[in-house]
Scaffold this motif. Structure first.
Motif, PDB file in Angstrom:
ATOM      1  N   ARG A  17       0.814  -1.222   0.000  1.00 26.41           N
ATOM      2  CA  ARG A  17       0.000   0.000   0.000  1.00 26.41           C
ATOM      3  C   ARG A  17       0.846   1.271   0.000  1.00 26.41           C
ATOM      4  O   ARG A  17       0.588   2.200  -0.774  1.00 26.41           O
ATOM      5  CB  ARG A  17      -0.928  -0.004   1.223  1.00 26.41           C
ATOM      6  CG  ARG A  17      -1.970   1.094   1.216  1.00 26.41           C
ATOM      7  CD  ARG A  17      -2.696   1.238   2.555  1.00 26.41           C
ATOM      8  NE  ARG A  17      -3.161   0.005   3.130  1.00 26.41           N
ATOM      9  CZ  ARG A  17      -2.508  -0.697   4.049  1.00 26.41           C
ATOM     10  NH1 ARG A  17      -1.333  -0.269   4.515  1.00 26.41           N
ATOM     11  NH2 ARG A  17      -2.988  -1.816   4.521  1.00 26.41           N
ATOM     12  N   ILE A  38     -10.600   5.366   5.900  1.00 25.98           N
ATOM     13  CA  ILE A  38     -10.276   5.169   7.316  1.00 25.98           C
ATOM     14  C   ILE A  38      -8.978   4.366   7.460  1.00 25.98           C
ATOM     15  O   ILE A  38      -8.693   3.472   6.667  1.00 25.98           O
ATOM     16  CB  ILE A  38     -11.449   4.456   8.031  1.00 25.98           C
ATOM     17  CG1 ILE A  38     -11.277   4.509   9.561  1.00 25.98           C
ATOM     18  CG2 ILE A  38     -11.596   3.015   7.559  1.00 25.98           C
ATOM     19  CD1 ILE A  38     -12.519   4.046  10.331  1.00 25.98           C
ATOM     20  N   GLY A  87     -12.255  -3.743   2.927  1.00 27.72           N
ATOM     21  CA  GLY A  87     -13.298  -3.844   3.943  1.00 27.72           C
ATOM     22  C   GLY A  87     -14.173  -2.598   3.977  1.00 27.72           C
ATOM     23  O   GLY A  87     -15.395  -2.676   4.134  1.00 27.72           O
ATOM     24  N   ILE A 119      -6.315  -3.275  10.136  1.00 22.23           N
ATOM     25  CA  ILE A 119      -6.084  -2.382  11.282  1.00 22.23           C
ATOM     26  C   ILE A 119      -6.756  -2.865  12.563  1.00 22.23           C
ATOM     27  O   ILE A 119      -6.345  -2.495  13.661  1.00 22.23           O
ATOM     28  CB  ILE A 119      -6.500  -0.940  10.930  1.00 22.23           C
ATOM     29  CG1 ILE A 119      -5.737   0.055  11.799  1.00 22.23           C
ATOM     30  CG2 ILE A 119      -8.002  -0.754  11.019  1.00 22.23           C
ATOM     31  CD1 ILE A 119      -5.866   1.482  11.314  1.00 22.23           C
TER      32      ILE A 119
HETATM   33  C1  LIG Z   1     -18.816   1.330  11.105  1.00 20.49           C
HETATM   34  C2  LIG Z   1     -17.511   0.825  11.607  1.00 20.49           C
HETATM   35  N1  LIG Z   1     -17.345  -0.483  11.862  1.00 20.49           N
HETATM   36  C3  LIG Z   1     -16.157  -0.929  12.281  1.00 20.49           C
HETATM   37  C4  LIG Z   1     -15.116  -0.069  12.481  1.00 20.49           C
HETATM   38  C5  LIG Z   1     -13.769  -0.585  12.959  1.00 20.49           C
HETATM   39  N2  LIG Z   1     -12.820  -0.554  11.853  1.00 20.49           N
HETATM   40  C6  LIG Z   1     -11.983   0.486  11.664  1.00 20.49           C
HETATM   41  S1  LIG Z   1     -10.991   0.289  10.365  1.00 20.49           S
HETATM   42  C7  LIG Z   1     -11.629  -1.231  10.051  1.00 20.49           C
HETATM   43  C8  LIG Z   1     -11.078  -2.102   8.959  1.00 20.49           C
HETATM   44  C9  LIG Z   1     -10.904  -1.411   7.659  1.00 20.49           C
HETATM   45  O1  LIG Z   1     -10.622  -2.409   6.727  1.00 20.49           O
HETATM   46  P1  LIG Z   1     -10.073  -2.039   5.304  1.00 20.49           P
HETATM   47  O2  LIG Z   1     -10.843  -0.931   4.739  1.00 20.49           O
HETATM   48  O3  LIG Z   1      -9.994  -3.300   4.503  1.00 20.49           O
HETATM   49  O4  LIG Z   1      -8.620  -1.472   5.614  1.00 20.49           O
HETATM   50  P2  LIG Z   1      -7.323  -2.230   6.180  1.00 20.49           P
HETATM   51  O5  LIG Z   1      -7.385  -2.094   7.676  1.00 20.49           O
HETATM   52  O6  LIG Z   1      -7.375  -3.644   5.746  1.00 20.49           O
HETATM   53  O7  LIG Z   1      -6.178  -1.471   5.629  1.00 20.49           O
HETATM   54  C10 LIG Z   1     -12.633  -1.558  10.937  1.00 20.49           C
HETATM   55  C11 LIG Z   1     -13.403  -2.824  10.937  1.00 20.49           C
HETATM   56  C12 LIG Z   1     -15.344   1.290  12.227  1.00 20.49           C
HETATM   57  N3  LIG Z   1     -14.399   2.234  12.386  1.00 20.49           N
HETATM   58  N4  LIG Z   1     -16.541   1.722  11.781  1.00 20.49           N
END
Ligand SMILES: Cc1ncc(C[n+]2csc(CCOP(=O)(O)OP(=O)(O)O)c2C)c(N)n1
Ligand SMILES: [Mg+2]
Lengths: 204, 185
Positions: A17, A38, A87, A119
């Protein structure tokens, strides 16, 4: 179906990434807007070097592409890039059809697909073993959707998107590494500086 | 119960309807971008907004998505407002608390109120009860619009206040204003 979308994800190289984000940022010469989602997508955008046209989203999981769409609609002359995790996109998949319908030609979406919620502890997403995000995007109406085969192909797809007559989505398979930076979590500053960067505001 | 007795819904025919007032308030305040998830009560407003080339109006799959879109557009210099019903608002707590409020984004929401004054679906009534506690817990500005004679004032002032103070506002459109939706079968 567009031939590029027929490339199965398993034939693509597993990239990184931060490397991909750095390659993107290195290409930006025209004050292009970059909206990161996020967590890791914004950490790596931050680490790639702050630019006034970068937006870092600290919560609101899944709204990276919708925010990028809003920017693209408001400033059709500016190229807009959206960076999302797999995700995050799963959580707001309907936005792909909205974007396909509005069809802003200045929007390039990049999905960092590691198959996990890195994360929060690297748990696999429900899609990881069964779904193809690029095929989903194509079936959502984004006909210019493709997996990047490797880093060079990623750069080629980015260049191609600049000349496209509609929005583009690029899927990038990435490793399970965390983001390398730590975005300064100051939402008002982030927003204000982004608005300055987009020429909407003048500095106080 | 004075408000309920007032003839707020059936006004003389020469008066503007609530949806004409809403459309004009958007226009006067240069709000061009209108993403929505529909509600039956919004049908005419949505149709008229689509028919007017001043607006860029379109449906989204979720209300959260619409919030993201108008947030991005506002940061890039274009004003927007989101149309939804009560149950749509109930899906928004996370993005209000993590995007609109902390980034100080003047998110303008029109929420048609289901769940009260003649509701026939118990679930809608329960969802409705979550709305004001969420708004109050975030100290978000909100107005429940019940009367045509106040509506233009509330709309115009609230939109201007949202923009100048960079704070979200929810304009709740009560059945007293719109007629609401009643059990018809
Ligand atoms: C509505 C909501 N559900 C759960 C979370 C917890 N959360 C924060 S980041 C994340 C995972 C993000 O996954 P992805 O977009 O695939 O990014 P990666 O961490 O794999 O880089 C989760 C489940 C949140 N912030 N908001
Ligand atoms: Mg992921």
């Amino acid at each position: 179906m567009n031939t590029a979308t027929n490339l199965p994800a398993r034939n693509t190289k597993v990239m990184n990434r931060f490397d991909i984000t750095s390659r993107l940022v290195a290409k930006l010469k025209h004050e292009e807007a970059v909206i990161s989602g996020i967590g890791n997508t914004n950490f790596d955008l931050w680490a790639a070097g702050h630019r006034p046209q970068n937006f870092y989203m600290l919560g609101s999981m899944g709204l990276g592409f919708p925010i990028a769409l809003g920017v693209a609609l408001a400033q059709p002359q500016r190229r807009v890039f959206g960076l999302e995790g797999d995700g995050s996109l799963l959580m707001q998949m309907g936005c792909l059809s909205t974007i396909a319908t509005l069809a802003p030609k200045n929007l390039t979406m990049i999905v960092m697909d590691n198959g996990i919620y890195q994360i929060t502890g690297a748990q696999p997403t429900p899609a990881a073993a069964v779904a193809d995000i690029v095929a989903i995007a194509a079936a959502s109406g984004l006909s210019s959707s493709a997996w990047a085969a490797d880093e060079e192909d990623f750069e080629r797809l980015v260049d191609q998107s600049l000349r496209a007559s509609g929005p583009t989505l690029i899927g990038v398979r990435i490793d399970d590494k965390p983001g390398v930076g730590a975005t300064r979590r100051d939402p008002v500053q982030i927003r204000e500086r982004f608005m300055l960067g987009l020429g909407v505001r003048e500095a106080l | 119960m004075a408000a309920a007795e007032a003839p707020t819904v059936s006004q003389p025919s020469q008066e503007k309807s609530w949806h004409e007032m809403a459309l004009q308030a958007l226009k006067h305040n240069d709000i061009r971008l209108v993403p929505y998830v529909p509600d039956r009560i919004l049908t005419t407003l949505i149709r008229n907004i689509h028919a007017d080339p001043f607006f860029t109006a379109f449906p989204t799959a979720r209300e959260e998505e619409a919030v993201g879109i108008v947030a991005g557009a506002w940061m890039a210099g274009m004003r927007g407002a989101v149309l939804m019903q009560t149950s749509g608002f109930a899906t928004l707590a996370n993005v209000l608390a993590s995007l609109a409020m902390p980034y100080q984004i003047p998110l303008i929401m029109f929420v048609t109120e289901r769940g009260t004054l003649g509701e026939f679906n118990y679930g809608q009534a329960l969802v409705c009860r979550t709305m004001r506690p969420v708004l109050d817990s975030l100290a978000m500005e909100h107005h429940t619009c019940t009367r045509l004679d106040e509506f233009e004032f509330i709309l115009d002032r609230s939109i201007k206040q949202a923009i100048t103070t960079q704070a979200p506002v929810a304009l709740i459109l009560s059945p007293l204003l719109t007629g609401g939706k009643v059990f018809d079968k």
